[in-house]
Structure formats: C-alpha cells, structure tokens
Design a protein around this motif. Structure first.
Motif, PDB file in Angstrom:
ATOM      1  N   THR A 165       0.853  -1.186   0.000  1.00 40.63           N
ATOM      2  CA  THR A 165       0.000   0.000   0.000  1.00 40.63           C
ATOM      3  C   THR A 165       0.885   1.231   0.000  1.00 40.63           C
ATOM      4  OG1 THR A 165      -0.091   0.165   2.413  1.00 40.63           O
ATOM      5  CG2 THR A 165      -1.699  -1.294   1.339  1.00 40.63           C
ATOM      6  N   ASP A 166       0.247   2.417   0.014  1.00 37.67           N
ATOM      7  CA  ASP A 166       1.049   3.645  -0.030  1.00 37.67           C
ATOM      8  C   ASP A 166       1.754   3.924   1.294  1.00 37.67           C
ATOM      9  OD1 ASP A 166      -1.194   4.139   1.402  1.00 37.67           O
ATOM     10  OD2 ASP A 166      -1.697   6.031   0.407  1.00 37.67           O
ATOM     11  N   GLN A 167       1.454   3.139   2.360  1.00 39.12           N
ATOM     12  CA  GLN A 167       2.107   3.330   3.648  1.00 39.12           C
ATOM     13  C   GLN A 167       3.228   2.316   3.906  1.00 39.12           C
ATOM     14  OE1 GLN A 167       1.319   5.975   5.528  1.00 39.12           O
ATOM     15  NE2 GLN A 167      -0.178   6.526   3.932  1.00 39.12           N
ATOM     16  N   ASP A 168       3.298   1.285   3.079  1.00 36.23           N
ATOM     17  CA  ASP A 168       4.284   0.223   3.303  1.00 36.23           C
ATOM     18  C   ASP A 168       5.671   0.673   2.909  1.00 36.23           C
ATOM     19  OD1 ASP A 168       2.350  -1.453   4.256  1.00 36.23           O
ATOM     20  OD2 ASP A 168       1.992  -2.425   2.316  1.00 36.23           O
ATOM     21  N   ASN A 218       9.914   4.163   1.262  1.00 38.03           N
ATOM     22  CA  ASN A 218       8.520   3.863   0.941  1.00 38.03           C
ATOM     23  C   ASN A 218       8.457   3.023  -0.341  1.00 38.03           C
ATOM     24  OD1 ASN A 218       5.940   4.789  -0.738  1.00 38.03           O
ATOM     25  ND2 ASN A 218       5.443   4.868   1.458  1.00 38.03           N
ATOM     26  N   CYS A 219       7.572   2.045  -0.334  1.00 39.07           N
ATOM     27  CA  CYS A 219       7.464   1.115  -1.475  1.00 39.07           C
ATOM     28  C   CYS A 219       7.087   1.848  -2.758  1.00 39.07           C
ATOM     29  CB  CYS A 219       6.441   0.025  -1.141  1.00 39.07           C
ATOM     30  SG  CYS A 219       6.207  -1.195  -2.445  1.00 39.07           S
ATOM     31  N   PHE A 220       6.048   2.692  -2.696  1.00 34.43           N
ATOM     32  CA  PHE A 220       5.613   3.422  -3.882  1.00 34.43           C
ATOM     33  C   PHE A 220       6.715   4.325  -4.409  1.00 34.43           C
ATOM     34  CE2 PHE A 220       0.673   3.443  -3.642  1.00 34.43           C
ATOM     35  CZ  PHE A 220       0.691   2.065  -3.472  1.00 34.43           C
ATOM     36  N   VAL A 256      -3.770  -0.174  -3.672  1.00 35.18           N
ATOM     37  CA  VAL A 256      -2.792  -1.250  -3.499  1.00 35.18           C
ATOM     38  C   VAL A 256      -2.127  -1.487  -4.847  1.00 35.18           C
ATOM     39  CG1 VAL A 256      -2.422  -3.653  -2.874  1.00 35.18           C
ATOM     40  CG2 VAL A 256      -4.159  -2.327  -1.677  1.00 35.18           C
ATOM     41  N   ARG A 257      -0.806  -1.610  -4.805  1.00 36.88           N
ATOM     42  CA  ARG A 257      -0.062  -1.831  -6.054  1.00 36.88           C
ATOM     43  C   ARG A 257       0.708  -3.147  -5.993  1.00 36.88           C
ATOM     44  NH1 ARG A 257       2.624   4.122  -7.397  1.00 36.88           N
ATOM     45  NH2 ARG A 257       0.638   5.271  -7.558  1.00 36.88           N
TER      46      ARG A 257
END
Length: 911
Positions: free
Chosen positions: A485-488, A503-505, A549-550
């Motif tokens: 997600t945008d927080q992961d 951050n993942c994104f 979610v990506r």
C-alpha cells in the motif's frame, strides 16, 4: 456441402474419407446429437457441443479470422462448413499475415470491414450481410505476373538492342553518330522518367525495387535500380564502341588523334573509378550480405548484386577493348602504353588527395589495358579468346577481393551497431512475451478474483503468477513480486529489515522515472541498469479496506545464462530480434561475465579474454581473434564491455563469390561474342579447334551438373533421415519417462497432476521442441507451450486425420506435415500407454525450430555444392582451352607447312 450430405451419412467411414480428401481451405465440422465427432481443421476453435445460436450467424469471428457459415442438417447430424473470408491473427510476422485467402483476393487493394455503412456491401446467397469491402486506389500486386512482365520487358530491350546493333553495322559514320547520340539521349531520358515516376508499375511493385535491400542515392535507390543502371551503362558503352572512328575527322591529324585517344582513355579511367565506387556502395549500403556462405535465404539478392557489379566491370573492359580495337592500326603498342600509363599516373596523384584506395583500382585498370593491348597487338587471333578468359578470371578475382574487403568494413559497422543496440535495448522476444502475459492475465478470472483482496491473498497471487505466467520459460530471470500500500516500506533485500527502508511506492516510482514502457503493457524496461536486462511491471487496485494497493513485479536477468529459444511464430514482426542467429554476444560488468548468448563459450575462455582485452583497454572498440572466432570488443565504460562474436571466415568463405562473378562475366562476354560473330563469321565455329573446345566444355559441364544433382539428392535424403532418427530417439526417451508414472489419463491432466506442466517444460527444454498431450478423444490435456493455443494459432483439438489413424491402434506413430499460416513444420504423434498396456492419451511433438534448422542446413549444403561445382567447371574451362590448344597445335603446323608446298620448288621437311 451438398456432396457431404449426399454421402451415406450413417457410415462414419464415408464421412471420414470425405474429410481426409479435402484440400481446400474450407473447414468442415460434423455434429452428431449435438456432439462434435468430425473436423477437417484443427486451427479453428469451435464448440464441442452444438449451440443453436453459434452457427446462426452469417459471419463468424473466430480465433484466427472471419468465416462465412454454411450448414445442413440430416436426421441427427449437423454439417457445418466454414469458408475463410479474412484471416486476422493476434500476432503479425512473416508467417502470420492478415488478409484475404488466395481464392478471394480482390483485384484492387481493399480494407476488410464488418460495418455495413462502409464500402461495398457483400452478402451470402440468402441476402444476409457478411462484410464490406472498402476499396483503395491501388491495384493488388501479383508478384508472379509482375515478374513475368518484367521478364518480357528485359527480352524486349535485348531484342531492341540487337536490332540497333545490326543497323549500326550497316550505316555510314555520320548516320552512326546520329543513331548513337539518339540512343544515348533516349536512354537517359527514359531512365529519368522511370526514376521520377516509378514506371512501369509492374516493375517497381517488386520487392527488388524497394529501398529495404539497397539505397545509396536518388539514382541508385534500390537493388533493381542498381541493376538497371549498370545494364544501361553497359549498353551505352557497348553502342559507343560501335562507332567507326576511323572515318571521322577526329583522327585526321596526329594532334587530333592524340587528343581523341587521351579523351577516350580518360573517359575509360573515369568510368572504371565510378564503377568501382558503385561496387563499394553496393556492398556497404545493402541490407543483405554479398557473401553467399551465410545461408540466410537471400542469396538471390546477392547474385543479383553480382550481376550489377559484373555489368559495371564488363563496361570497363569493353571501353578499354574499344580503344585498342579502334586505334590498333593508327598507333603503335608503345604509343598506346605511353599515353595509358601517363593518364593513370595523373589519376593516381589526384587520388592521393581524395581516397588512396582508388590507387588500387587504377592499378587494376592499368593491368586490363596492358592485357587488351597484348591481345590486339601481340598475339595471334586463335589466342584472343584464351587471353580474354584470363582477363575475366583476373576481373572476377579482383571483384571478389573488393567484396571481401568492403564486407569486412561493413561488418565492423554492423558489429558496432549491434553493440550499441545491445547496450541500449534488450531482447525484443522477452518484450513480446511480457505483452502477451499482461494481455492474458486480464482474462484470468482466478487472478482477478484474488485481486479483490490483494493483501489477504498475497501468497496466493504470488503463487499464481509464478506458476501460471513466470514458470520455466523464465528460468534465466530472478523474479520478485511485491504487493504494498502507499504506507508500506520496502524491505531490505539482504537483511529483511524494513525499519530503514524507503517507501514502497516512492522506490518503484523512482525506478519508473528512468524506464521505458513496453507497448501498451504495464511492464517497463529499466534503461539505467548496467549490463543486465531488467524489467518492472506494475498493477494498481483500489480497495475499500486498504485504499490503493499496487503489485510490482521485478525481473532481473541472472548472470551467464543462455536464453530459452522463443518460437518466431509467436513474435510480432516489429518485435523480432535484430541480432542474426549467427552472432554470439556477451556482457562483462566489473570484469565478470554477466550475460552470454549464442554458440560461443565465453565462460570457459574468460581468462584468455582478459589477457587480450587488457592489452588494448584504452581503445573504445577493436577486434581480437580467439578460438576460431572473430570478436568485436566495445568498451561502454571502463567496467562495462560488450562483445559481439562470429566465426572467423576461412579463405574459402572470403572468396566464395568468385565462381558466381566469373560465370556472370563469362556469360556476358559469351553472349557478346556469339552475337558479334553471327552470321558474319559463323564459320569460325566449324574449325576443329573450336569444336574440341565446345565439346570438352559441354561434356565437363554436364558431368559436374549431374554429379552436383546426385550429391544434393543424397545430402537431402541422408539429412532428412538423420533428423527423423533424432526425433524418434527423443520421442522414445520421452515416452519412457512418461510411461513409468502413468496409471490413468488423470496423470496427464493438469487439474489432477499439478506438476505436469512443469515436467513438460523440462522435457521440452531437453527435446528442443514443444510437447502437447491430447486425450483419446483428441482434446488437449496439457502443453509445454500454452501461447500457441492462447493466441489462437491452434485449436485445442488434435489433427483429425492423425486421430483417425491412431484410433485403430494398429499404427502407434504418425508423422504429419502441418501448417500454421505460412509456416510448414513436421509434427509427430504417438500413442501413450499406461502400465496396464491401455491407450490413455496421444503425445504430440511439433518440431517448429528443428524443421527450420533442417531447411537452413539444406540451404547451406546446396550453396556449398553449387560453389564447389562452379569452381570445378571453371577449372574444366581452363583445362578445355589448354587441351584443345595442345591437340590442335600439330594440326595447325601441318596446315601451315602444307600451305607453303609449291610444285617445282624445294619443300621444307616437316619435323
């Protein structure tokens, strides 16, 4: 359809025989009690159970195109005929081309449409709308007709040239000048019209006249134009040589004679330089190689290029011969040589400031002048033709040397371009596969359902992606799947600690900033990843629970792994690899082999590479010779090197063009000689010496042609038997592997045997071919290459003719020649038995790549046999001349002595 209904429908064997004997493109299907029991085509997907609405349409859109429907019903049987109207494939390449079938090909080029509002309305005999034809202004090109028309043009030009030659021989000097000037002006004018307006259309519609093969200037814009220009120049030079200079004021005084001689010699030298520069342009600016050893299927164009070069070379020889003939009785040989050498020296001095290599051309032109001078001034007429053959041999040798030298220069440019391409882009076949995958998973209902809750189903999604889409075909790549997600935060790949990770994104967005998208797919190619192929795919979902979610998929090429070959049948034409199959290439990063492809073993020779590379590290690019290969080293950076390799050329391969060039030159001069002596000096052919030469040449030529034909036939049969034995051995091995674990057909069903697909892919890699398994009813159970079926190139049913042969169990193996689009291939079918000796399935191995390899090897054999026979025939020609001279020399001496015998005088004794 009426014939199908009229047979005894209650006898299945009668229907079966009818279907087996169909050779047209119409597909026939028979349903009994709504169940499909017969089919004549396994390329089309139709329902196994008859649906009332499916065949009610007048036009059906199926997996590979549009079909008109005809149907009949008799008792409990339904007969369906599908007539192909327009082929439309998901993939486009040289094998799969969209268009009308041959029997429906319209006269004018048209666009196919199913919009009734467009174009011309086409209906069936019941008046139901089928499709529309949207007409364009261009005619449909029929290559065979265009070739025939072009041949007629050539014959017409030759006949016209012969007519003007006869006329010129009979005219006086002034009229000769008028005719020749008119011919020259008309030739240049017509040639200009052809170039500007591309007429006649029948000629310029041929592929030979497209710039894809050769283009260097407006005048030489295609290989066909090159050939026409060379032939036109040859005719102009020849007709100018017909002008009788002895009857003009051009040689009235010694000054005028010397001036005319100087002008003609200068024109001949300029013609020679121009011709050799155009030969250089032919080699460097052609998309094909003029070295025919490659066996790439374009030898026809190479020989066409030789023909153009041969006409240019003949023009040089004719121009020099003309000068010697016209001035033979006007100046001495010493005077001729003096002026000739002086002008060549001046030209060589000028060439020093333009292109030093031109000096070699001038040196060869000087040799031609010396030989022609000797022919006209020093030797008897009986030796004229012998020395002319020597001239042709020297000319063929020099032209072959030029082709080899210029091909080497071209090869260096090609290797540099390939190295640049390797550096800037990666394997287009992988890109094609990624586009296919992204298209397929949009239709995958299981995967789409899992995406409804991607966080909870994370492991199931990863498992589905790995098993279904990124299995054994991707064994060269490290595959990592991330769902966040945008927080992961992205976990550290080495420690697993995410506390200090970004951050993942943001991480993947940063990567995508320097990446290029692959077509319309969600995959991107990383352009900054040094030396290794790397791709990133991204999918985005909006969920109620987690928001956005990506899913990220990272594909990184493993160090030093060879790619698994991907069938060209599945690769779009615009995505085909630019790297010819004969090349091998490798990438070295930080002095380590990161990637290698092709037949050369880079890994085992790394130390040897290091020694040679270190000695020339300062150069950006260079060649080295190692282990029978010629390696082009391109230094991208100090730590990143790209190597493009090809087998080192033997002397035989470098000069393989010699027999082709010689025979073209010999044929041109033989045609000229035959034309010039007929009918005025035809009696020369009746001399004993000439008869011996002709008989020896004909006999040896026939012997070598026969021997070559027998050799080719034996090579073909032995090569075919070798491949069949190889195929049979591999299939036997595969049957043994499958037999050990077979209990029932469930063992061959992926739903009951999850490891089956993985095992088939392993077996396919060993075999070097695809594997398909059908149940005893002919329905596909499993395959190692699902793309063939998912792209609609084959239906999920077996070849019916094969099924009918195997059903009786009297034949356990069938080899069938099958076809997909324009690709012909050999396909083997065998029965699979369980351990209780019961038939449970049919194994099919289509040899796509093996069949292509067989054709390529046969092509190489044909070229090799042709080259050897041409060389032998050349030797036979030389031997024929020598033997005829040796045999007839005593007879010539006798004739001379007898001619001196006089009555009443003392006669000389004949030794």
């Amino acid at each position: 359809m009426q014939k199908l209904q009229d047979i005894e429908v209650f006898e299945n064997t009668e229907v079966e025989k009818f279907l087996e004997n169909q050779e047209d493109e119409i597909a026939y299907f028979v349903y009994e009690d709504k169940e499909l029991i017969y089919w004549s085509n396994n390329l089309i997907n139709v329902p196994e159970v008859l649906e009332s609405s499916f065949y009610n349409q007048a036009l059906l859109k199926l997996n590979n195109g549009y079909y008109a429907v005809r149907k009949k019903t008799h008792l409990n049987k339904n007969y369906i005929a599908l007539l192909p109207v327009y082929y439309e494939y998901n993939t486009h390449n040289s094998y799969l081309k969209n268009g009308f079938p041959p029997n429906l090909n319209p006269l004018f080029q048209t666009k196919f449409s199913i919009d009734a509002e467009q174009g011309n309305f086409i209906s069936n005999k019941e008046g139901r709308y089928l499709f529309s034809l949207v007409q364009t202004d261009e005619l449909t090109i029929n290559d065979s007709i265009c070739v025939f028309i072009s041949f007629l043009y050539l014959v017409g030009i030759l006949l016209l040239a012969g007519y003007f030659f006869i006329i010129l021989k009979r005219l006086k000097t002034r009229k000769q000048l008028i005719i020749i000037s008119s011919l020259l002006a008309a030739s240049l004018f017509l040639r200009g019209i052809m170039l500007f307006f591309h007429i006649p259309d029948s000629i310029y519609s041929l592929y030979l006249f497209k710039p894809h093969l050769h283009a260097s200037s407006f005048v030489f814009r295609s290989l066909g134009d090159y050939w026409i220009n060379a032939f036109t120049l040859f005719l102009i030079v020849y007709f100018i040589g017909c002008f009788n200079i002895k009857r003009t004021k051009l040689i009235a005084t010694q000054k005028r004679l010397n001036f005319t001689l100087g002008i003609l010699m200068s024109c001949s030298i300029l013609l020679g330089v121009f011709a050799f520069q155009q030969i250089k342009s032919l080699v460097l600016n052609s998309s094909f190689s003029l070295q025919v050893y490659i066996g790439s299927g374009i030898e026809f164009y190479a020989i066409g290029g030789y023909a153009g070069a041969a006409f240019l070379l003949c023009a040089i020889i004719i121009s020099i011969r003309t000068i010697t003939v016209k001035f033979q009785n006007l100046i001495s040989l010493a005077h001729f040589y003096k002026v000739w050498i002086l002008l060549l020296v001046i030209a060589a001095f000028i060439a020093l400031f333009i292109d030093k290599f031109i000096i070699f051309h001038l040196f060869f032109i000087a040799i031609l002048g010396i030989i022609q001078g000797v022919i006209r001034y020093k030797v008897r007429r009986s030796f004229f033709y012998t020395l002319q053959v020597v001239t042709l041999i020297l000319s063929a040798g020099y032209l072959t040397s030029l082709i080899s030298i210029y091909s080497e220069q071209k090869e260096q440019k090609v290797r540099f371009a390939k190295a640049q391409s390797i550096m800037e882009s990666n394997n287009p076949e992988i890109k094609a596969l990624l586009e296919t995958i992204s298209s397929d998973w949009n239709k995958d209902n299981i995967l789409l359902n899992l995406f409804q809750d991607p966080i909870a189903n994370e492991n199931l999604i990863k498992e589905r992606l790995r098993d279904r889409y990124f299995s054994k075909s991707w064994f060269n790549y490290n595959i990592r799947v991330f769902i966040c997600t945008d927080q992961d935060k992205l976990e550290d790949l080495t420690t697993g600690d995410s506390s200090n990770s970004p951050n993942c994104f943001d991480t993947f967005n940063q990567m995508l900033n320097s990446a290029s998208r692959i077509g319309n797919s969600p995959f991107h190619e990383l352009t900054t990843y040094k030396g290794l192929s790397s791709y990133i795919g991204i999918l985005s979902f909006i969920t109620k629970k987690y928001g956005e979610v990506r899913l990220f998929i990272r594909l990184d090429l493993k160090p030093y792994e060879n790619e698994l070959g991907y069938p060209e049948l599945l690769v779009n034409s615009q995505q085909k690899s630019e790297f010819e199959r004969r090349y091998s290439f490798a990438k070295y990063l930080d002095n380590k082999l990161r990637y290698a492809s092709g037949s050369f073993d880079y890994y085992s020779l790394f130390d040897a590479f290091e020694k040679q590379i270190s000695s020339q590290a300062a150069a950006q690019s260079y060649f080295i010779q190692l282990d029978g290969y010629n390696h082009y080293i391109y230094n991208v950076t100090d730590n990143y090197k790209i190597i493009v390799s090809d087998k080192k050329l033997s002397l035989y391969k470098q000069y393989i063009a010699f027999p082709y060039v010689f025979f073209l030159l010999f044929f041109i001069f033989l045609s000229i000689w035959s034309f010039e002596i007929y009918p005025w000096h035809f009696e020369q052919l009746h001399s004993f010496r000439q008869q011996i030469k002709i008989v020896l040449i004909i006999m040896t030529t026939l012997v070598f042609i026969t021997a070559g034909g027998v050799t080719l036939y034996y090579s073909f049969t032995s090569n075919q038997n070798k491949y069949e034995e190889e195929h049979n051995e591999k299939i036997k091995m595969l049957r043994r592997e499958l037999f050990t674990n077979l209990e029932s057909s469930k063992d061959l069903d992926p739903h009951f045997n999850p490891l089956l697909k993985e095992n088939l892919e392993d077996y396919a890699r060993i075999l070097g071919a695809d594997i398909n398994i059908y149940d005893i009813y002919g329905v596909l159970l499993a395959t190692s290459r699902s793309d063939i079926f998912s792209k609609g190139l084959l239906s999920d049913r077996i070849n019916y003719q094969v099924l009918s042969k195997l059903n009786g169990h009297e034949i356990t193996e069938v080899t069938a020649q099958e076809r997909i689009g324009n690709l012909d291939y050999s396909s083997v079918y065998v029965i699979l038995w369980n351990n209780r000796n019961e038939p449970i399935a049919y194994l099919n191995v289509p040899f796509f790549m093996k069949y292509k390899k067989f054709k390529s090897e046969m092509q190489d054999i044909i070229i090799g046999v042709l080259n050897i026979n041409l060389l032998l025939i050349i030797l036979a020609l030389i031997v024929a001349f020598i033997i005829s001279q040796r045999i007839t020399s005593p007879l010539v001496i006798l004739g001379e002595k007898f001619s001196k015998i006089r009555l009443g005088k003392e006669n000389e004794k004949i030794q």
